[in-house]
Design a protein around this motif. Structure first.
Motif, PDB file in Angstrom:
ATOM      1  N   LEU A  14       1.112  -1.585  -0.337  1.00  0.00           N
ATOM      2  CA  LEU A  14       0.225   0.000  -0.279  1.00  0.00           C
ATOM      3  C   LEU A  14       0.840   1.028  -0.232  1.00  0.00           C
ATOM      4  N   VAL A  15       0.809   1.656  -1.008  1.00  0.00           N
ATOM      5  CA  VAL A  15       1.207   3.400  -1.046  1.00  0.00           C
ATOM      6  C   VAL A  15       0.299   5.017  -0.697  1.00  0.00           C
ATOM      7  N   GLY A  16       0.679   6.020   0.063  1.00  0.00           N
ATOM      8  CA  GLY A  16      -0.185   7.186   0.021  1.00  0.00           C
ATOM      9  C   GLY A  16       0.786   8.057  -1.389  1.00  0.00           C
ATOM     10  N   VAL A  17      -0.361   8.400  -1.770  1.00  0.00           N
ATOM     11  CA  VAL A  17       0.508   9.207  -3.317  1.00  0.00           C
ATOM     12  C   VAL A  17      -0.168  10.677  -2.744  1.00  0.00           C
ATOM     13  N   ASP A  18       0.383  11.298  -2.614  1.00  0.00           N
ATOM     14  CA  ASP A  18       0.157  12.782  -2.495  1.00  0.00           C
ATOM     15  C   ASP A  18       0.596  13.978  -3.184  1.00  0.00           C
ATOM     16  N   GLY A  19       1.907  13.284  -4.378  1.00  0.00           N
ATOM     17  CA  GLY A  19       2.074  13.913  -5.651  1.00  0.00           C
ATOM     18  C   GLY A  19       3.559  14.672  -5.326  1.00  0.00           C
ATOM     19  N   SER A  20       3.535  14.749  -4.308  1.00  0.00           N
ATOM     20  CA  SER A  20       5.159  15.365  -3.500  1.00  0.00           C
ATOM     21  C   SER A  20       6.356  14.788  -3.875  1.00  0.00           C
ATOM     22  N   ALA A  21       6.675  15.264  -3.864  1.00  0.00           N
ATOM     23  CA  ALA A  21       8.272  14.166  -4.435  1.00  0.00           C
ATOM     24  C   ALA A  21       8.882  13.175  -2.759  1.00  0.00           C
ATOM     25  N   ASN A  22       8.451  13.839  -2.177  1.00  0.00           N
ATOM     26  CA  ASN A  22       8.290  12.110  -0.587  1.00  0.00           C
ATOM     27  C   ASN A  22       7.548  11.285  -1.893  1.00  0.00           C
ATOM     28  N   SER A  23       6.087  11.594  -1.503  1.00  0.00           N
ATOM     29  CA  SER A  23       5.630  10.154  -2.263  1.00  0.00           C
ATOM     30  C   SER A  23       5.851   9.713  -3.153  1.00  0.00           C
ATOM     31  N   ALA A  24       6.651  10.575  -4.268  1.00  0.00           N
ATOM     32  CA  ALA A  24       7.237   9.780  -4.884  1.00  0.00           C
ATOM     33  C   ALA A  24       8.226   8.882  -5.101  1.00  0.00           C
ATOM     34  N   ARG A  25       8.717   9.517  -3.993  1.00  0.00           N
ATOM     35  CA  ARG A  25      10.349   8.349  -3.192  1.00  0.00           C
ATOM     36  C   ARG A  25       9.731   6.923  -2.674  1.00  0.00           C
ATOM     37  N   ALA A  26       8.391   7.253  -2.288  1.00  0.00           N
ATOM     38  CA  ALA A  26       7.834   6.545  -1.249  1.00  0.00           C
ATOM     39  C   ALA A  26       7.323   5.332  -2.766  1.00  0.00           C
ATOM     40  N   PHE A  27       6.821   5.735  -3.315  1.00  0.00           N
ATOM     41  CA  PHE A  27       6.587   4.796  -4.412  1.00  0.00           C
ATOM     42  C   PHE A  27       7.428   3.971  -4.845  1.00  0.00           C
ATOM     43  N   GLU A  28       8.932   5.210  -5.042  1.00  0.00           N
ATOM     44  CA  GLU A  28       9.943   4.326  -5.578  1.00  0.00           C
ATOM     45  C   GLU A  28      10.658   3.003  -4.746  1.00  0.00           C
ATOM     46  N   LEU A 103      -5.534   5.801   4.860  1.00  0.00           N
ATOM     47  CA  LEU A 103      -4.498   4.077   5.219  1.00  0.00           C
ATOM     48  C   LEU A 103      -4.931   3.626   5.676  1.00  0.00           C
ATOM     49  N   VAL A 104      -5.259   4.381   6.998  1.00  0.00           N
ATOM     50  CA  VAL A 104      -5.352   3.130   8.271  1.00  0.00           C
ATOM     51  C   VAL A 104      -6.512   2.097   7.843  1.00  0.00           C
ATOM     52  N   ARG A 105      -7.526   2.697   7.186  1.00  0.00           N
ATOM     53  CA  ARG A 105      -8.521   1.168   6.693  1.00  0.00           C
ATOM     54  C   ARG A 105      -7.947   0.745   5.540  1.00  0.00           C
ATOM     55  N   GLU A 106      -7.065   0.644   4.360  1.00  0.00           N
ATOM     56  CA  GLU A 106      -7.098  -0.052   3.348  1.00  0.00           C
ATOM     57  C   GLU A 106      -5.408  -0.971   4.188  1.00  0.00           C
ATOM     58  N   SER A 107      -4.965  -0.211   5.119  1.00  0.00           N
ATOM     59  CA  SER A 107      -3.910  -0.997   5.568  1.00  0.00           C
ATOM     60  C   SER A 107      -4.044  -2.634   6.096  1.00  0.00           C
ATOM     61  N   ALA A 108      -5.402  -2.953   6.264  1.00  0.00           N
ATOM     62  CA  ALA A 108      -6.054  -3.792   6.605  1.00  0.00           C
ATOM     63  C   ALA A 108      -5.390  -4.929   5.805  1.00  0.00           C
ATOM     64  N   THR A 109      -5.586  -4.670   4.745  1.00  0.00           N
ATOM     65  CA  THR A 109      -5.787  -6.414   3.852  1.00  0.00           C
ATOM     66  C   THR A 109      -4.158  -5.602   2.895  1.00  0.00           C
ATOM     67  N   ALA A 110      -3.361  -5.337   3.369  1.00  0.00           N
ATOM     68  CA  ALA A 110      -2.508  -4.554   3.046  1.00  0.00           C
ATOM     69  C   ALA A 110      -1.476  -5.265   3.568  1.00  0.00           C
ATOM     70  N   ARG A 111      -0.023  -5.739   3.235  1.00  0.00           N
ATOM     71  CA  ARG A 111       1.876  -7.012   3.760  1.00  0.00           C
ATOM     72  C   ARG A 111       2.021  -5.219   4.201  1.00  0.00           C
ATOM     73  N   LEU A 112       2.671  -4.606   3.580  1.00  0.00           N
ATOM     74  CA  LEU A 112       3.352  -3.473   3.892  1.00  0.00           C
ATOM     75  C   LEU A 112       2.300  -1.942   3.227  1.00  0.00           C
ATOM     76  N   ALA A 113       2.752  -1.097   4.232  1.00  0.00           N
ATOM     77  CA  ALA A 113       2.240   0.418   3.680  1.00  0.00           C
ATOM     78  C   ALA A 113       3.243   1.270   3.874  1.00  0.00           C
ATOM     79  N   VAL A 114       3.539   1.705   3.032  1.00  0.00           N
ATOM     80  CA  VAL A 114       4.985   2.431   3.027  1.00  0.00           C
ATOM     81  C   VAL A 114       4.462   3.723   2.230  1.00  0.00           C
ATOM     82  N   VAL A 115       4.888   5.716   3.093  1.00  0.00           N
ATOM     83  CA  VAL A 115       4.396   6.511   2.731  1.00  0.00           C
ATOM     84  C   VAL A 115       6.156   7.625   3.339  1.00  0.00           C
ATOM     85  N   GLY A 116       5.416   9.065   3.029  1.00  0.00           N
ATOM     86  CA  GLY A 116       6.536  10.075   2.411  1.00  0.00           C
ATOM     87  C   GLY A 116       6.787  10.346   4.233  1.00  0.00           C
TER      88      GLY A 116
END
Length: 347
Positions: A14-28, A103-116
């Protein structure tokens, strides 16, 4: 283990995306993990629309909502296409709500969450963004918090970034002393030029360990992460043994120091054996420090690839999460921090 969560969890990052450079790095980072593990990706973006209770206001709000939703969707679509081009299945969703709740709600079905990691503010004494803090505190799966990218000032030598000290970049680091360690793995990576040898973790995975059964779960979660990236694993415990300034009976405390020390080192040795039994090919060793857990682990983030912590005061260090130790480490971290839930299911 929570069987109900295990029945619904997917092999998904699971990845949180907000269009920032931080979230782009989290996606990578999340994409690299998904490729290594063969997991899918779930990308989530959020926006918020102010409601107006008169007729013209409703029209304005709806137009604004559509614009906000479009802005949130654009980076999600781009990242999803990038993931699919790399052979990774990716889905995405936008929500009209606070990103932390989604993100907290979606984390219930993910193995790992990644955010900036965002939202540093030294004057207010708060560095960690509200989204990453909420996900770390309340997420159902481990959360990897990614700091801003740091560029070395000298490409000819390996430099480590400094901590985000509450007192500013020139604030003194907390005193620490390495008292005991097991035989370190060899060969080891090159040391950082600007980090003392006793705190130089040479891009290993470091996991904070306190006394107690839940620390086993945290150590094993960190071991899976170390194995995933082909890094050595170091189990770290710390407690302040210089009690003259704060202990009601310093003489009695000093007599107990050998016993305190042996409890930690015996526990660390036992955990190393457990980890090696599960991961026989993984290089694992331990270190025990005289110092505060927050000080030792915050300094460790300068040279470790990832520092792993437990939550809610069970396993990890007492007071997690969001206790004083965890807040301090997350706020000051220079490396990614893996927060492992200890009262809920983990990967």
């Amino acid at each position: 283990m929570n069987d109900m969560r295990e029945s619904t969890v997917r092999d998904q990052v699971l990845v949180g995306v907000d269009g920032s450079a931080n979230s782009a790095r989290a996606f990578e980072v999340a994409l690299a993990i998904a490729k290594r593990q063969g997991w899918s990706m779930r990308l989530v973006g959020c926006y918020s629309v102010t409601f107006a209770d008169h007729e013209s206001g409703l029209t304005v709000s709806e137009n604004f909502r559509r614009a906000m939703e479009s802005n949130a969707r654009h980076p999600l679509e781009a990242f999803a296409e990038q993931a699919k081009a790399d052979g990774i299945e990716a889905s995405f969703a936008t929500y009209d709500e606070h990103a932390a709740d989604a993100l907290v709600r979606e984390s219930a079905t993910a193995r790992l969450a990644v955010v900036g990691k965002r939202g540093r503010n030294r004057f207010a004494g708060r560095f960690l963004g509200s989204v990453s803090a909420a996900l770390a505190a309340h997420g159902h799966c481990p959360a990897l918090i990614i700091p801003e990218r740091w560029e070395t000032p000298d490409a000819s030598r390996i430099f480590a970034p400094g901590q985000d000290q509450p007192g500013g970049e020139h604030a003194a680091t907390e005193p620490t002393e390495l008292l005991s360690e097991s035989t370190p793995p060899k060969p080891r990576r090159k040391a950082f030029h600007n980090v003392a040898d006793q705190m130089n973790f040479r891009q290993e995975i470091v996991v904070g360990i306190d006394l107690g059964e839940p620390s086993r779960r945290i150590a094993l979660a960190a071991a899976r992460f170390a194995e995933m990236f082909g890094r050595s694993l170091t189990l770290v415990s710390a407690t302040p043994l210089n009690a003259d300034a704060w202990y009601p009976n310093p003489v009695e405390h000093n007599i107990d120091i050998p016993s305190i020390r042996s409890r930690y080192t015996d526990h660390l040795s036992t955990l190393v054996t457990i980890v090696k039994d599960r991961h026989p090919d993984l290089d694992v060793h331990w270190r025990f420090y005289d110092g505060t857990p927050a000080g030792v682990l915050s300094e460790a983030t300068r040279s470790a690839s990832v520092v792993a912590l437990g939550t809610r005061g069970h396993g990890g260090f007492t007071g997690l999460l969001m206790g004083s130790v965890s807040q301090s480490v997350l706020n000051r971290s220079a490396s990614p921090v893996l927060v492992v839930p200890t009262l809920k299911n983990t990967v």
